[in-house]
Design a protein around this motif. Structure first.
Motif, PDB file in Angstrom:
ATOM      1  N   GLY A  54     -24.396  23.646  94.796  1.00  0.00           N
ATOM      2  CA  GLY A  54     -24.408  22.351  93.946  1.00  0.00           C
ATOM      3  C   GLY A  54     -25.313  21.483  94.608  1.00  0.00           C
ATOM      4  N   TRP A  55     -25.553  21.095  95.642  1.00  0.00           N
ATOM      5  CA  TRP A  55     -26.560  20.115  95.837  1.00  0.00           C
ATOM      6  C   TRP A  55     -28.036  20.673  95.481  1.00  0.00           C
ATOM      7  CZ3 TRP A  55     -25.625  15.409  97.062  1.00  0.00           C
ATOM      8  CH2 TRP A  55     -24.438  14.991  97.395  1.00  0.00           C
ATOM      9  N   PHE A  56     -28.305  21.974  95.421  1.00  0.00           N
ATOM     10  CA  PHE A  56     -29.490  22.219  94.912  1.00  0.00           C
ATOM     11  C   PHE A  56     -29.616  22.377  93.594  1.00  0.00           C
ATOM     12  CE2 PHE A  56     -31.952  26.117  92.767  1.00  0.00           C
ATOM     13  CZ  PHE A  56     -32.989  25.797  93.359  1.00  0.00           C
ATOM     14  N   MET A  57     -28.526  22.474  92.639  1.00  0.00           N
ATOM     15  CA  MET A  57     -28.578  22.242  91.063  1.00  0.00           C
ATOM     16  C   MET A  57     -28.507  20.784  90.771  1.00  0.00           C
ATOM     17  SD  MET A  57     -28.690  25.216  90.185  1.00  0.00           S
ATOM     18  CE  MET A  57     -28.610  24.969  88.482  1.00  0.00           C
ATOM     19  N   ALA A  58     -28.125  19.973  91.835  1.00  0.00           N
ATOM     20  CA  ALA A  58     -28.167  18.513  91.600  1.00  0.00           C
ATOM     21  C   ALA A  58     -29.656  18.183  91.619  1.00  0.00           C
ATOM     22  CB  ALA A  58     -27.353  17.569  92.464  1.00  0.00           C
ATOM     23  N   GLY A  59     -30.335  18.623  92.668  1.00  0.00           N
ATOM     24  CA  GLY A  59     -31.697  18.384  92.716  1.00  0.00           C
ATOM     25  C   GLY A  59     -32.689  18.914  91.455  1.00  0.00           C
ATOM     26  N   VAL A  60     -32.238  20.152  90.891  1.00  0.00           N
ATOM     27  CA  VAL A  60     -32.759  20.693  89.684  1.00  0.00           C
ATOM     28  C   VAL A  60     -32.670  19.860  88.537  1.00  0.00           C
ATOM     29  CG1 VAL A  60     -32.617  22.740  88.307  1.00  0.00           C
ATOM     30  CG2 VAL A  60     -32.719  23.081  90.655  1.00  0.00           C
ATOM     31  N   GLY A  72     -35.329  15.978  84.636  1.00  0.00           N
ATOM     32  CA  GLY A  72     -35.554  14.994  84.057  1.00  0.00           C
ATOM     33  C   GLY A  72     -36.832  14.494  84.177  1.00  0.00           C
ATOM     34  N   LEU A  73     -37.442  14.685  85.341  1.00  0.00           N
ATOM     35  CA  LEU A  73     -38.902  14.238  85.556  1.00  0.00           C
ATOM     36  C   LEU A  73     -39.673  15.119  84.689  1.00  0.00           C
ATOM     37  CD1 LEU A  73     -38.642  13.623  89.542  1.00  0.00           C
ATOM     38  CD2 LEU A  73     -38.705  11.979  87.365  1.00  0.00           C
ATOM     39  N   LEU A  74     -39.555  16.522  84.727  1.00  0.00           N
ATOM     40  CA  LEU A  74     -40.408  17.476  83.937  1.00  0.00           C
ATOM     41  C   LEU A  74     -40.391  17.050  82.271  1.00  0.00           C
ATOM     42  CD1 LEU A  74     -41.931  19.923  83.449  1.00  0.00           C
ATOM     43  CD2 LEU A  74     -39.671  21.165  83.197  1.00  0.00           C
ATOM     44  N   ASN A 107     -35.341   9.947  77.194  1.00  0.00           N
ATOM     45  CA  ASN A 107     -34.177  10.484  77.240  1.00  0.00           C
ATOM     46  C   ASN A 107     -33.764  11.421  78.100  1.00  0.00           C
ATOM     47  OD1 ASN A 107     -33.329   8.962  74.943  1.00  0.00           O
ATOM     48  ND2 ASN A 107     -34.128  10.623  73.346  1.00  0.00           N
ATOM     49  N   THR A 108     -34.677  12.403  78.415  1.00  0.00           N
ATOM     50  CA  THR A 108     -34.644  13.450  79.437  1.00  0.00           C
ATOM     51  C   THR A 108     -34.427  12.715  81.048  1.00  0.00           C
ATOM     52  OG1 THR A 108     -37.027  13.639  79.735  1.00  0.00           O
ATOM     53  CG2 THR A 108     -35.763  15.260  78.279  1.00  0.00           C
ATOM     54  N   THR A 109     -35.257  11.616  81.012  1.00  0.00           N
ATOM     55  CA  THR A 109     -35.101  10.956  82.427  1.00  0.00           C
ATOM     56  C   THR A 109     -33.762  10.262  82.630  1.00  0.00           C
ATOM     57  OG1 THR A 109     -37.628  10.552  82.309  1.00  0.00           O
ATOM     58  CG2 THR A 109     -36.159   9.194  83.887  1.00  0.00           C
ATOM     59  N   MET A 110     -33.459   9.631  81.649  1.00  0.00           N
ATOM     60  CA  MET A 110     -31.904   8.953  81.742  1.00  0.00           C
ATOM     61  C   MET A 110     -31.087   9.969  81.784  1.00  0.00           C
ATOM     62  SD  MET A 110     -30.054   6.812  78.806  1.00  0.00           S
ATOM     63  CE  MET A 110     -30.250   8.158  77.572  1.00  0.00           C
ATOM     64  N   VAL A 111     -30.888  11.188  81.222  1.00  0.00           N
ATOM     65  CA  VAL A 111     -29.837  12.150  81.195  1.00  0.00           C
ATOM     66  C   VAL A 111     -29.918  12.791  82.588  1.00  0.00           C
ATOM     67  CG1 VAL A 111     -28.999  14.375  80.133  1.00  0.00           C
ATOM     68  CG2 VAL A 111     -29.829  12.686  78.770  1.00  0.00           C
ATOM     69  N   GLY A 112     -31.206  13.227  83.232  1.00  0.00           N
ATOM     70  CA  GLY A 112     -31.282  13.793  84.545  1.00  0.00           C
ATOM     71  C   GLY A 112     -30.925  12.782  85.589  1.00  0.00           C
ATOM     72  N   LEU A 113     -31.252  11.653  85.369  1.00  0.00           N
ATOM     73  CA  LEU A 113     -30.649  10.745  86.355  1.00  0.00           C
ATOM     74  C   LEU A 113     -29.144  10.493  86.363  1.00  0.00           C
ATOM     75  CD1 LEU A 113     -33.470   7.825  86.407  1.00  0.00           C
ATOM     76  CD2 LEU A 113     -33.025   9.355  88.068  1.00  0.00           C
ATOM     77  N   ILE A 114     -28.535  10.539  85.373  1.00  0.00           N
ATOM     78  CA  ILE A 114     -27.124  10.101  85.363  1.00  0.00           C
ATOM     79  C   ILE A 114     -26.315  11.471  85.674  1.00  0.00           C
ATOM     80  CG2 ILE A 114     -25.196   9.864  83.730  1.00  0.00           C
ATOM     81  CD1 ILE A 114     -27.107   7.910  82.009  1.00  0.00           C
ATOM     82  N   ALA A 115     -26.802  12.656  85.348  1.00  0.00           N
ATOM     83  CA  ALA A 115     -26.181  13.709  85.725  1.00  0.00           C
ATOM     84  C   ALA A 115     -26.213  14.124  87.327  1.00  0.00           C
ATOM     85  CB  ALA A 115     -26.937  15.031  84.745  1.00  0.00           C
ATOM     86  N   SER A 116     -27.416  13.736  87.794  1.00  0.00           N
ATOM     87  CA  SER A 116     -27.468  14.002  89.231  1.00  0.00           C
ATOM     88  C   SER A 116     -26.851  12.987  90.189  1.00  0.00           C
ATOM     89  CB  SER A 116     -29.292  13.652  89.539  1.00  0.00           C
ATOM     90  OG  SER A 116     -29.482  13.968  90.812  1.00  0.00           O
ATOM     91  N   MET A 117     -26.904  11.703  89.725  1.00  0.00           N
ATOM     92  CA  MET A 117     -25.980  10.847  90.260  1.00  0.00           C
ATOM     93  C   MET A 117     -24.359  11.236  90.225  1.00  0.00           C
ATOM     94  SD  MET A 117     -27.775   6.976  89.793  1.00  0.00           S
ATOM     95  CE  MET A 117     -27.399   7.166  88.117  1.00  0.00           C
TER      96      MET A 117
END
Length: 241
Positions: free
Chosen positions: A132-138, A143-145, A185-195
């Motif tokens: 789970g922690w690995f996928m949170a990093g992915v 998002g950065l990609l 959009n990808t940055t926002m979605v990635g940050l919210i999902a990771s947190m």
């Protein structure tokens, strides 16, 4: 440890899941979802959302697993010293990592074996959370990609025009807006999902750590009772501590 306490991990996850579903429904009702997914031509946001749902379900399963192991520890604490031999009997409840650990500790006289059993228990309770922690990093890296891809799209739209005149400015602005939309959009979605995944995983980790400490503490006190032969007529272990 009360029966209500044993389900703390799963109940907390259900509370978080309810809040997540509420905000997802609110975003859908406000047309935020539709806007994000339509503007993201790379579909990175969709991939992040799919990974987020999958890892959230994984957290739910792990929280239920920790809760079931807490309930098993509660049942074992109610046993008497004479009944502890049932821990090694397959007829006693279903298979449980807590039961297996206590059975090995009580029946083993070797300190290395007890240490190994403790490591196996810790891995069983927390090892699966590393995925789970690995996928949170992915998720945050995706998002950065998306940010990089968005800026590439924006800059490539400028290089496509060798000469600019008034008629090309409108098309150029539309293409630049599309690239910027992908990046944001990808940055926002990635940050919210990771947190959000981090909160869920941290909750499950803390509950697993607490269960691990309680199990080890109970095993140490139980071993002392067995060695010192302070059974007091086969009274429940919880009453002897």
């Amino acid at each position: 440890m009360s029966t209500q306490y044993t389900y703390t991990a799963f109940l907390y996850w259900l509370l978080l899941a309810g809040l997540i579903v509420f905000f997802l429904f609110l975003s859908w009702d406000l047309q935020l979802f539709q806007t994000i997914f339509v503007q993201d031509i790379t579909r990175i946001s969709s991939l992040i959302f799919i990974l987020f749902i999958a890892v959230s379900v994984h957290c739910g399963y792990r929280s239920w697993f920790v809760a079931s192991q807490s309930l098993m520890l509660l049942k074992i604490k109610k046993l008497s010293l004479d009944d502890l031999k049932l821990l090694s009997d397959d007829a006693f409840e279903s298979r449980s990592v807590i039961k297996d650990f206590l059975s090995k500790v009580l029946n083993s006289h070797s300190e290395p074996d007890k240490t190994l059993a403790t490591e196996v228990l810790a891995e069983s309770l927390r090892g699966a959370h590393q995925v789970g922690w690995f996928m949170a990093g992915v998720v945050i890296k995706l998002g950065l990609l998306g940010t990089v891809v968005g800026f590439v799209l924006m800059l490539s739209s400028i290089s496509a025009f060798e000469q600019l005149d008034i008629s090309d400015i409108k098309e150029l602005m539309q293409q630049m807006t599309l690239g910027m939309g992908v990046a944001m959009n990808t940055t926002m979605v990635g940050l919210i999902a990771s947190m959000t995944l981090g909160i869920q995983l941290l909750l499950v980790d803390r509950c697993a750590d607490r269960l691990l400490l309680e199990t080890i503490d109970f095993s140490l006190s139980t071993v002392d009772l067995v060695v010192d032969n302070r059974g007091e007529g086969g009274a429940p272990l919880s009453a002897q501590k």
